[in-house]
Design an enzyme around this catalytic site. Structure first.
Site, PDB file in Angstrom:
ATOM      1  N   ASP A  36     135.815  47.901  11.787  1.00  0.00           N
ATOM      2  CA  ASP A  36     136.924  46.964  11.868  1.00  0.00           C
ATOM      3  C   ASP A  36     138.269  47.655  11.649  1.00  0.00           C
ATOM      4  O   ASP A  36     138.653  47.937  10.514  1.00  0.00           O
ATOM      5  CB  ASP A  36     136.704  45.872  10.792  1.00  0.00           C
ATOM      6  CG  ASP A  36     137.817  44.860  10.788  1.00  0.00           C
ATOM      7  OD1 ASP A  36     137.881  44.055   9.831  1.00  0.00           O
ATOM      8  OD2 ASP A  36     138.633  44.864  11.724  1.00  0.00           O
ATOM      9  N   ASP A 220     142.657  45.378  16.915  1.00  0.00           N
ATOM     10  CA  ASP A 220     141.695  44.957  15.907  1.00  0.00           C
ATOM     11  C   ASP A 220     140.280  44.830  16.469  1.00  0.00           C
ATOM     12  O   ASP A 220     139.904  43.799  17.038  1.00  0.00           O
ATOM     13  CB  ASP A 220     142.149  43.605  15.324  1.00  0.00           C
ATOM     14  CG  ASP A 220     141.300  43.193  14.145  1.00  0.00           C
ATOM     15  OD1 ASP A 220     141.621  42.162  13.527  1.00  0.00           O
ATOM     16  OD2 ASP A 220     140.314  43.883  13.843  1.00  0.00           O
TER      17      ASP A 220
HETATM   18  C1  LIG Z   1     138.278  38.031  11.103  1.00  0.00           C
HETATM   19  C2  LIG Z   1     137.966  39.524  11.140  1.00  0.00           C
HETATM   20  C3  LIG Z   1     137.124  39.974   9.937  1.00  0.00           C
HETATM   21  C4  LIG Z   1     135.747  39.333  10.082  1.00  0.00           C
HETATM   22  C5  LIG Z   1     134.798  39.900  10.917  1.00  0.00           C
HETATM   23  C6  LIG Z   1     133.546  39.312  11.071  1.00  0.00           C
HETATM   24  C7  LIG Z   1     133.245  38.131  10.395  1.00  0.00           C
HETATM   25  C8  LIG Z   1     131.902  37.466  10.611  1.00  0.00           C
HETATM   26  C9  LIG Z   1     130.782  38.472  10.442  1.00  0.00           C
HETATM   27  C10 LIG Z   1     131.667  36.351   9.619  1.00  0.00           C
HETATM   28  C11 LIG Z   1     131.852  36.886  12.014  1.00  0.00           C
HETATM   29  C12 LIG Z   1     134.200  37.555   9.567  1.00  0.00           C
HETATM   30  C13 LIG Z   1     135.454  38.142   9.413  1.00  0.00           C
HETATM   31  C14 LIG Z   1     139.267  40.314  11.287  1.00  0.00           C
HETATM   32  N1  LIG Z   1     139.024  41.743  11.139  1.00  0.00           N
HETATM   33  N2  LIG Z   1     140.162  42.550  11.230  1.00  0.00           N
HETATM   34  C15 LIG Z   1     140.333  39.874  10.318  1.00  0.00           C
HETATM   35  N3  LIG Z   1     140.325  40.082   9.013  1.00  0.00           N
HETATM   36  N4  LIG Z   1     141.473  39.568   8.539  1.00  0.00           N
HETATM   37  N5  LIG Z   1     142.202  39.069   9.543  1.00  0.00           N
HETATM   38  N6  LIG Z   1     141.506  39.287  10.661  1.00  0.00           N
HETATM   39  C16 LIG Z   1     142.025  38.926  11.988  1.00  0.00           C
HETATM   40  C17 LIG Z   1     141.877  37.456  12.170  1.00  0.00           C
HETATM   41  C18 LIG Z   1     142.660  36.569  11.473  1.00  0.00           C
HETATM   42  C19 LIG Z   1     142.496  35.186  11.660  1.00  0.00           C
HETATM   43  C20 LIG Z   1     141.523  34.739  12.540  1.00  0.00           C
HETATM   44  C21 LIG Z   1     140.736  35.645  13.217  1.00  0.00           C
HETATM   45  C22 LIG Z   1     140.911  37.008  13.048  1.00  0.00           C
HETATM   46  O1  LIG Z   1     139.854  34.963  14.008  1.00  0.00           O
HETATM   47  C23 LIG Z   1     140.101  33.579  13.826  1.00  0.00           C
HETATM   48  O2  LIG Z   1     141.173  33.462  12.879  1.00  0.00           O
END
Ligand SMILES: C[C@H](Cc1ccc(C(C)(C)C)cc1)[C@H](NN)c1nnnn1Cc1ccc2c(c1)OCO2
Length: 331
Positions: A36, A220
């Site tokens: 990530d 990302d």
């Molecule tokens: C969401 C991921 C981090 C993650 C990955 C996988 C998962 C699951 C395994 C449970 C499927 C949950 C979480 C992202 N990584 N940089 C992230 N980590 N922090 N901000 N972002 C970007 C963002 C932020 C907000 C949003 C989004 C995205 O998608 C929908 O709303």
């Protein structure tokens, strides 16, 4: 020592996330982790994770590793932008990805994970490849795998070659010329607060005119979709019959039978085109005539995110030199 590891889509139907095999400890314990570039904690399901929160995930057991050392007095807690999160304590141990080994990598063991992680049995943790300033370990922040490995790599780079519904690769320490066509266009990176933040030079919808614009966003790999400013996504979905921004479904949806245009974004003087098929992300539910778009508005996020829907259309170089830059090439 350079390395190369697979980026495997966790679901054959649509690209929710990609996992990469890693080994931790002695003897080696193999887990599949989500690499990530939008976060900087390396955390894993572990023997410290309550059984009620583990559903099929492989776990790392530090007590079974002769090289594991507790990082006494250190804890971590992370909340992701989608509302998911995890927390726990910290060990150091041998950590190997695609032949690249870091002998004293901070491995954050989960003592709590949110339900969305529990329900994703294919993801056994995350490997943050953002800048180490974002690491949440307290009281002393820890270095990412890439920051620890950098000095042992031929070149301080890693590349992402993600693919649509197919296995791709992450390479560490070298740039594989066979993985892209034409030239790589390098852009400056803003490292504050710690994401791979760059500025795109504009966009075009399908074969339409290119709209010059400065779109500041993060690259990302840990986000499935791509989230861009409202005026960009409105002009895109305005070209799709029956597309609506649905409160009910939480974003742009459209009739699965609708024809989608491609989406082109500028990278300096060059550009990358996301094929329409990548933007037809998934049916709302199996067999539904309603489909969810891979291009969504960032207005509620506060940041533009070039997630997997965009990244898989390109060969991307994350250059950790000083100053860092990000490279984009067609493939
Ligand atoms: C969401 C991921 C981090 C993650 C990955 C996988 C998962 C699951 C395994 C449970 C499927 C949950 C979480 C992202 N990584 N940089 C992230 N980590 N922090 N901000 N972002 C970007 C963002 C932020 C907000 C949003 C989004 C995205 O998608 C929908 O709303």
């Amino acid at each position: 020592e350079n390395g190369s590891a697979a980026a495997i889509p966790i679901d054959p139907r649509f690209d929710i996330a990609y996992v990469t095999p890693v080994t931790i400890g002695t003897p080696p314990q193999t887990l599949y982790l989500d690499f990530d570039t939008g976060s900087s904690d390396l955390w894993v399901f572990s023997s410290h994770t309550p059984e009620s929160q583990v559903r099929g995930q492989r776990i790392y057991s530090p007590e079974k590793s002769s090289t594991a050392k507790l990082l006494a007095g250190h804890t971590w807690s992370i909340l992701y932008g989608d509302g998911s999160g995890s927390l726990g304590n910290v060990y150091t141990d041998n950590f190997t990805v695609g032949g690249v080994t870091v002998t004293s990598q901070a491995v954050q063991t989960a003592q709590q994970v949110s339900y969305s992680f529990t329900s994703q049995s294919e993801i056994h943790g995350l490997v943050g490849l953002g800048f180490s300033t974002l690491n949440t370990v307290f009281p002393n922040g820890q270095l990412t795998f890439f920051d620890n490995a950098k000095s042992t790599l031929d070149s301080p780079v890693f590349t992402a070659d993600l693919k649509w519904k197919k296995e791709g690769t992450y390479d560490f320490g070298f740039i594989d010329e066979t993985k892209y066509t034409g030239e790589i266009t390098y852009l400056p990176v803003q490292t504050d607060p710690g994401y791979w933040t760059f500025t795109s030079s504009g966009y075009a919808v399908g074969d339409g005119a290119f709209h010059p614009a400065s779109i500041v966003g993060i690259a990302d790999t840990g986000t499935s979709l791509t989230y861009l400013p409202a005026e960009v996504v409105t002009s895109y979905w305005g070209q799709v019959d029956g597309a609506v921004d649905s409160d009910y479904y939480g974003g742009y949806v459209f009739p699965c039978s609708s024809k989608l245009p491609s989406f082109t974004f500028g990278v300096g003087p060059a550009n990358i085109t996301i094929p329409a098929s990548y933007i037809n992300y998934a049916q709302i539910t199996e067999g539904s005539p309603v489909c969810f778009g891979g291009l969504q508005s960032s207005s509620w996020l506060g940041v533009n995110i070039w997630g997997d829907v965009a990244l898989k259309a390109a060969f991307v170089v994350f250059n950790g030199a000083n100053p860092p830059t990000i490279g984009w090439a067609k493939k």
